[in-house]
Design a protein around this motif. Structure first.
Motif, PDB file in Angstrom:
ATOM      1  N   MET A   1     -65.262  61.280 -76.918  1.00 26.01           N
ATOM      2  CA  MET A   1     -64.428  62.046 -75.874  1.00 26.01           C
ATOM      3  C   MET A   1     -64.974  62.953 -75.147  1.00 26.01           C
ATOM      4  SD  MET A   1     -62.001  60.209 -75.747  1.00 26.01           S
ATOM      5  CE  MET A   1     -60.876  60.194 -74.219  1.00 26.01           C
ATOM      6  N   GLN A   2     -65.518  63.747 -75.732  1.00 24.29           N
ATOM      7  CA  GLN A   2     -66.298  64.979 -75.005  1.00 24.29           C
ATOM      8  C   GLN A   2     -67.068  64.543 -74.151  1.00 24.29           C
ATOM      9  OE1 GLN A   2     -64.650  67.569 -75.669  1.00 24.29           O
ATOM     10  NE2 GLN A   2     -65.839  69.005 -74.177  1.00 24.29           N
ATOM     11  N   ARG A   5     -65.551  63.097 -70.817  1.00 20.19           N
ATOM     12  CA  ARG A   5     -64.711  64.206 -70.075  1.00 20.19           C
ATOM     13  C   ARG A   5     -65.701  64.873 -69.315  1.00 20.19           C
ATOM     14  NH1 ARG A   5     -60.541  67.442 -70.253  1.00 20.19           N
ATOM     15  NH2 ARG A   5     -61.843  69.347 -70.103  1.00 20.19           N
ATOM     16  N   ARG A   9     -65.323  64.673 -65.364  1.00 26.78           N
ATOM     17  CA  ARG A   9     -64.957  66.030 -64.878  1.00 26.78           C
ATOM     18  C   ARG A   9     -65.194  66.296 -63.369  1.00 26.78           C
ATOM     19  NH1 ARG A   9     -60.860  70.054 -66.352  1.00 26.78           N
ATOM     20  NH2 ARG A   9     -61.281  71.393 -64.365  1.00 26.78           N
ATOM     21  N   LEU A  12     -63.502  64.579 -60.617  1.00 26.79           N
ATOM     22  CA  LEU A  12     -62.207  64.836 -60.422  1.00 26.79           C
ATOM     23  C   LEU A  12     -61.992  65.470 -59.116  1.00 26.79           C
ATOM     24  CD1 LEU A  12     -60.080  64.168 -62.393  1.00 26.79           C
ATOM     25  CD2 LEU A  12     -59.849  66.483 -63.054  1.00 26.79           C
ATOM     26  N   PHE A  15     -62.390  63.270 -55.990  1.00 25.91           N
ATOM     27  CA  PHE A  15     -61.277  62.317 -55.966  1.00 25.91           C
ATOM     28  C   PHE A  15     -59.795  63.125 -55.441  1.00 25.91           C
ATOM     29  CE2 PHE A  15     -63.624  58.930 -58.502  1.00 25.91           C
ATOM     30  CZ  PHE A  15     -63.271  58.026 -57.607  1.00 25.91           C
ATOM     31  N   LEU A  16     -59.497  64.085 -56.096  1.00 29.20           N
ATOM     32  CA  LEU A  16     -58.315  64.818 -55.749  1.00 29.20           C
ATOM     33  C   LEU A  16     -58.535  65.222 -54.613  1.00 29.20           C
ATOM     34  CD1 LEU A  16     -57.388  66.427 -59.066  1.00 29.20           C
ATOM     35  CD2 LEU A  16     -56.508  64.360 -58.260  1.00 29.20           C
ATOM     36  N   LEU A  19     -57.671  62.245 -52.298  1.00 32.68           N
ATOM     37  CA  LEU A  19     -56.292  61.902 -52.363  1.00 32.68           C
ATOM     38  C   LEU A  19     -55.476  62.928 -51.694  1.00 32.68           C
ATOM     39  CD1 LEU A  19     -54.394  59.889 -53.787  1.00 32.68           C
ATOM     40  CD2 LEU A  19     -54.230  61.648 -55.719  1.00 32.68           C
ATOM     41  N   LEU A  22     -55.915  62.337 -47.734  1.00 38.23           N
ATOM     42  CA  LEU A  22     -55.256  61.198 -47.134  1.00 38.23           C
ATOM     43  C   LEU A  22     -53.800  61.333 -47.420  1.00 38.23           C
ATOM     44  CD1 LEU A  22     -57.230  58.445 -48.966  1.00 38.23           C
ATOM     45  CD2 LEU A  22     -57.162  58.925 -46.870  1.00 38.23           C
ATOM     46  N   TRP A  44     -43.941  54.576 -43.177  1.00 33.69           N
ATOM     47  CA  TRP A  44     -44.760  53.424 -43.321  1.00 33.69           C
ATOM     48  C   TRP A  44     -46.050  53.421 -42.461  1.00 33.69           C
ATOM     49  CZ3 TRP A  44     -45.808  50.126 -46.896  1.00 33.69           C
ATOM     50  CH2 TRP A  44     -46.182  48.863 -46.582  1.00 33.69           C
ATOM     51  N   TYR A  50     -54.035  53.461 -43.011  1.00 34.61           N
ATOM     52  CA  TYR A  50     -54.911  53.257 -43.635  1.00 34.61           C
ATOM     53  C   TYR A  50     -55.558  52.021 -44.153  1.00 34.61           C
ATOM     54  CZ  TYR A  50     -54.317  58.261 -44.613  1.00 34.61           C
ATOM     55  OH  TYR A  50     -54.295  59.672 -44.249  1.00 34.61           O
ATOM     56  N   PHE A 361     -52.431  70.662 -58.026  1.00 30.51           N
ATOM     57  CA  PHE A 361     -52.331  69.896 -59.433  1.00 30.51           C
ATOM     58  C   PHE A 361     -52.145  70.393 -60.780  1.00 30.51           C
ATOM     59  CE2 PHE A 361     -54.197  67.310 -56.009  1.00 30.51           C
ATOM     60  CZ  PHE A 361     -53.783  66.138 -56.123  1.00 30.51           C
ATOM     61  N   MET A 363     -53.830  72.390 -62.489  1.00 34.82           N
ATOM     62  CA  MET A 363     -54.885  72.327 -63.582  1.00 34.82           C
ATOM     63  C   MET A 363     -55.434  73.514 -63.801  1.00 34.82           C
ATOM     64  SD  MET A 363     -56.979  69.240 -61.371  1.00 34.82           S
ATOM     65  CE  MET A 363     -58.413  69.552 -62.235  1.00 34.82           C
ATOM     66  N   LYS A 364     -56.092  73.724 -65.192  1.00 34.70           N
ATOM     67  CA  LYS A 364     -56.662  74.891 -65.379  1.00 34.70           C
ATOM     68  C   LYS A 364     -58.072  74.777 -65.148  1.00 34.70           C
ATOM     69  CE  LYS A 364     -56.497  75.780 -69.680  1.00 34.70           C
ATOM     70  NZ  LYS A 364     -56.443  76.286 -71.200  1.00 34.70           N
TER      71      LYS A 364
ATOM     72  N   LYS B   5     -53.070  66.854 -69.781  1.00 36.01           N
ATOM     73  CA  LYS B   5     -54.048  66.657 -68.811  1.00 36.01           C
ATOM     74  C   LYS B   5     -54.637  65.370 -68.461  1.00 36.01           C
ATOM     75  CE  LYS B   5     -56.404  70.939 -68.475  1.00 36.01           C
ATOM     76  NZ  LYS B   5     -57.593  71.742 -68.845  1.00 36.01           N
ATOM     77  N   ARG B   6     -55.204  64.892 -69.790  1.00 31.13           N
ATOM     78  CA  ARG B   6     -56.209  63.461 -69.479  1.00 31.13           C
ATOM     79  C   ARG B   6     -55.254  62.666 -69.016  1.00 31.13           C
ATOM     80  NH1 ARG B   6     -57.945  62.123 -74.832  1.00 31.13           N
ATOM     81  NH2 ARG B   6     -58.709  64.235 -74.627  1.00 31.13           N
ATOM     82  N   PHE B   8     -52.911  62.942 -66.961  1.00 32.12           N
ATOM     83  CA  PHE B   8     -52.643  63.208 -65.565  1.00 32.12           C
ATOM     84  C   PHE B   8     -53.741  62.656 -64.775  1.00 32.12           C
ATOM     85  CE2 PHE B   8     -51.511  64.960 -61.747  1.00 32.12           C
ATOM     86  CZ  PHE B   8     -52.603  65.506 -61.217  1.00 32.12           C
ATOM     87  N   ILE B  16     -55.100  56.451 -57.072  1.00 30.92           N
ATOM     88  CA  ILE B  16     -56.130  56.066 -55.710  1.00 30.92           C
ATOM     89  C   ILE B  16     -56.299  54.644 -55.890  1.00 30.92           C
ATOM     90  CG2 ILE B  16     -58.430  56.329 -55.426  1.00 30.92           C
ATOM     91  CD1 ILE B  16     -57.921  59.171 -56.734  1.00 30.92           C
ATOM     92  N   MET B  19     -53.869  52.670 -54.123  1.00 29.83           N
ATOM     93  CA  MET B  19     -54.097  52.868 -52.692  1.00 29.83           C
ATOM     94  C   MET B  19     -54.946  51.931 -52.370  1.00 29.83           C
ATOM     95  SD  MET B  19     -53.858  56.476 -51.473  1.00 29.83           S
ATOM     96  CE  MET B  19     -52.997  57.031 -49.757  1.00 29.83           C
ATOM     97  N   ALA B  23     -54.295  48.566 -50.082  1.00 28.03           N
ATOM     98  CA  ALA B  23     -54.966  48.397 -48.445  1.00 28.03           C
ATOM     99  C   ALA B  23     -55.718  47.159 -48.282  1.00 28.03           C
ATOM    100  CB  ALA B  23     -55.985  49.620 -48.213  1.00 28.03           C
TER     101      ALA B  23
END
Lengths: 381, 367
Positions: A1-2, A5, A9, A12, A15-16, A19, A22, A44, A50, A361, A363-364, B5-6, B8, B16, B19, B23
């Motif tokens: 998992m690590q 991440r 990470r 992220l 991407f955000l 987003l 947009l 709309w 887009y 968002f 987030m920490k 968090k994950r 999220f 995304i 989206m 499109a």
């Protein structure tokens, strides 16, 4: 998992940021400009916009080819800025380096008839890299030997490059002003160079109307090379160490001065290569209006790509696509194409200030990440 | 905390992805339902995607680098399209424009209309001449109108809308000669490397001399090359100042930003109480240079809007001329100076314009 991440990470924030940009861009389209229509129609509208943008960039062979054509210089100028960032330097000068690369390439490309095609093209591309490298070396040398901040020097050199380039192709005036050395003597009052000889042109992969040339493959190969250089070689390790902590690097015995100069030469060479490829592949000549705007877009692309060569590939692809789709967006929706630049600027804002994203968002922040955010140590060097 | 968090992130990524796929997939939807045309929404997208029925008459316009509402060439040309389309009762979906962002995109922007089956494509400005010629040769079934694009060779489906600059210069000269009290008038011009600028000046001189053969005319071309001649308002202002100092009281500014600099300098003098006038060029500069209002009596215009309309009519009737087509020339409205220009001068200008149109008045330029 690590490990997942660790992989997710760094993706992220970009991407955000995209987003968020947009969404904000969508709100602008919905609530500014044309205020007719019901609320639903207005909400709309950005969706349709887009959709058009996407179709314009990917919906047809011509759209895809435009995306690739627009992406190519952005990828290289993005790499230029990214490499400098890795060494802790902020290269605002990709624009000037791009222009110098264009001029050097065209100078070789319009001369030396009779050279075999592959050799002529290689020489012209090398000349472009050389032009950019010289223009990158100047701020590097000035920083190391006089302490002049590279941000100031690179900004200034952008103007010098633009004016120098303008002079080389200057058509002359009616009162005895001499024309520049690269001016096309058959161009009348227009300031531009002659066409690049066929032997120095980058061949088409798909010819007109698609106009995709092999420059994209060169650029992608260079991106992979830069990734290898930065992460798999001693030089790359030195560049990254200097970027993270100059004093520690010096204490560890790294030649900090040499590394800074080398990083700037490399950055300049990349932007110069971008100019060379654009000139030899697409424009086939140089005129002042071709300018170095992509040099500034390279800053956004580098930041969005988290200054990682592979990230820069994706970021330049995204920005190339947005530029390519803009005309279709306006055609379909009558929304001014400027909205695309607004969105790109929003992306830059969100990427450059990750704290905004963390706040939005909830987030920490990752302490490590904030430390290494590319814009944190502005002026520290 | 970690889990939430994950999850999220997962939601964000899904959003995304949705989206992007949305499109991707969506274009089918609006084309299916063009009939339910409640708002512009559905039909707009449909017109972009659907293949045009052959009977449809569709007009596209590609601007030079800049905005559609530049109050200059782009806007004038677009108004020509809009007026024609409204008179012909065309649906709003059938006439559109694309604003060019980068001079490398001219061909792509034209292609957008070509791909969508447009019948007529209007391109605005000298800079698009090469790209327009190429597109016209590649698409012989589409009519192209090149505003301000001189055609050296005749291509049957491409018409350059150009202007007798000497004629609007002539009218400006008549107006200037009538307005001057001092007997000295001036022209501040872009470079003589560009034929239309010379035409404006030659017409201005003959026009002024037709009123007063002994009139003193100070006309000055910018000495620099193409790169600076039209973007040097400081030189324009200095040259206008010099002319004023030498007794000129009407200044004709013809040369992009350089000419605008001259207009603004004269406006400063007019605000200071001097009885001086200025005359603009190309479009109605009352709209483009508000700072010149104190002196701007009129502008020597290229009548792009009606010219575009005439060519569109010709295209619709299948009588497209090809080659070069001369649009009309004339003076812009007097605006605030409506009352300070006496009726007999207005009549004389109208007469002169009629004479220029029917050939009984000649400017001497190019002959």
């Amino acid at each position: 998992m690590q490990s997942i991440r660790r992989f997710i990470r760094p993706l992220l924030i970009p991407f955000l940021a995209i987003l968020s940009a947009l969404i904000v861009g969508g709100l602008i389209m919905a609530f500014f400009g044309d205020t007719s229509g019901t609320l639903m129609e207005r909400l709309w509208r950005p969706v349709r916009a887009y959709q058009s943008l996407f179709e314009g960039a990917f919906g047809s062979g011509r759209g895809l080819s435009t995306t690739i054509r627009k992406m190519t210089p952005l990828l290289l100028t993005g790499l230029s800025v990214a490499v400098a960032f890795k060494a802790g330097l902020f290269n605002i000068g990709a624009s000037g380096q791009f222009v110098m690369g264009s001029v050097f390439s065209v100078a070789v490309g319009i001369n030396f008839p009779g050279l075999p095609p592959f050799i002529h093209l290689s020489l012209a591309l090398l000349a472009g890299m050389l032009g950019g490298a010289i223009w990158g070396a100047i701020p590097g040398l000035l920083k190391v030997y006089t302490g002049a901040h590279e941000v100031i020097v690179t900004i200034m050199l952008n103007y010098v490059a633009a004016l120098f380039a303008g002079w080389t192709v200057y058509a002359g005036g009616t009162q005895g002003q001499q024309p520049g050395p690269l001016w096309d003597t058959t161009a009348g009052p227009i300031s531009e160079t002659p066409d690049v000889l066929a032997s120095a042109r980058i061949p088409w992969i798909f010819g007109p109307p698609y106009r995709v040339h092999y420059g994209i493959l060169i650029a992608l190969a260079v991106a992979v090379f830069i990734w290898w250089l930065l992460y798999k070689t001693t030089v790359g390790f030195e560049i990254r160490t200097v970027g993270q902590n100059m004093k520690a690097a010096r204490y560890a015995g790294i030649r900090v001065r040499w590394t800074i100069i080398f990083a700037m030469i490399l950055a300049g060479g990349l932007a110069g290569l971008a100019g060379g490829i654009e000139t030899l592949g697409l424009n086939h000549k140089f005129a002042p209006e071709f300018g170095g705007g992509v040099g500034f877009d390279g800053i956004t692309v580098a930041l969005l790509g988290q200054t990682h060569p592979l990230g820069v590939i994706f970021a330049s692809f995204l920005f190339g696509a947005m530029d390519a789709g803009a005309a279709k967006l306006q055609f379909d929706t009558r929304i001014a194409q400027d909205i695309v630049q607004v969105i790109q600027a929003l992306v830059l804002a969100f990427v450059a200030a990750p704290t905004i994203i963390y706040t939005i968002f909830r987030m920490k922040p990752d302490p490590e990440e904030v430390e290494s955010a590319p814009t944190v140590n502005w002026g520290a060097g | 905390m970690r889990v939430s968090k994950r999850s999220f992130y997962l939601v964000a990524l899904l959003a995304i992805a949705a989206m992007l796929f949305g499109a991707c997939a969506a274009p089918v939807a609006p084309t299916e339902a063009p009939a339910d045309d409640s708002g512009a929404a559905a039909s707009d997208a449909a017109a972009g995607d659907a293949e045009a029925a052959p009977s449809d008459f569709q007009i596209g316009l590609v601007t030079d680098v800049g905005r559609i509402n530049d109050r200059s060439f782009n806007q004038s040309a677009w108004e020509g399209v809009v007026q024609f389309a409204e008179a012909a009762g065309m649906s709003e979906d059938n006439y559109r424009y694309i604003e060019t962002q980068d001079s490398k995109d001219y061909a792509d922007n034209m292609q957008q209309f070509i791909d969508n089956g447009y019948n007529v494509i209007v391109t605005v400005g000298f800079a698009l001449a090469d790209a327009t010629l190429t597109a016209a040769q590649e698409n012989p079934d589409i009519y192209f109108i090149g505003v301000d694009q001189f055609q050296a060779e005749e291509v049957p489906n491409l018409t350059g809308l150009i202007f007798h600059e000497d004629q609007s210069g002539y009218l400006a000269g008549v107006l200037a000669a009538r307005l001057t009290q001092s007997g000295t008038i001036a022209a501040v011009l872009g470079t003589d490397l560009v034929p239309p600028v010379v035409a404006f000046n030659e017409g201005y001189i003959t026009g002024a001399q037709s009123v007063n053969p002994d009139i003193n005319i100070i006309s000055t071309y910018h000495p620099g090359g193409m790169d600076v001649a039209f973007v040097d308002p400081e030189w324009g202002a200095n040259t206008a100042k010099q002319a004023l100092d030498q007794g000129a009281d009407v200044v004709f500014g013809a040369g992009g930003l350089t000419g605008n600099g001259a207009l603004q300098e004269v406006a400063v003098a007019a605000e200071g109480g001097a009885q001086v006038y200025c005359i603009g060029v190309d479009s109605d500069q009352w709209e483009t240079v508000p700072a010149a209002h104190p002196c701007l009596v009129s502008s020597a215009m290229k009548l792009i809007t009606p010219g575009v309309g005439e060519l569109l009519t010709a295209a619709q009737n299948g009588e497209f001329p090809g080659g070069n087509y001369y649009g009309g020339s004339g003076l812009a409205p007097f605006h605030d100076f409506e009352d300070s220009v006496p009726q007999e001068i207005k009549d004389e200008l109208a007469q002169t314009k009629a004479g220029l149109d029917d050939g009984s008045v000649t400017t001497g330029y190019g002959q």
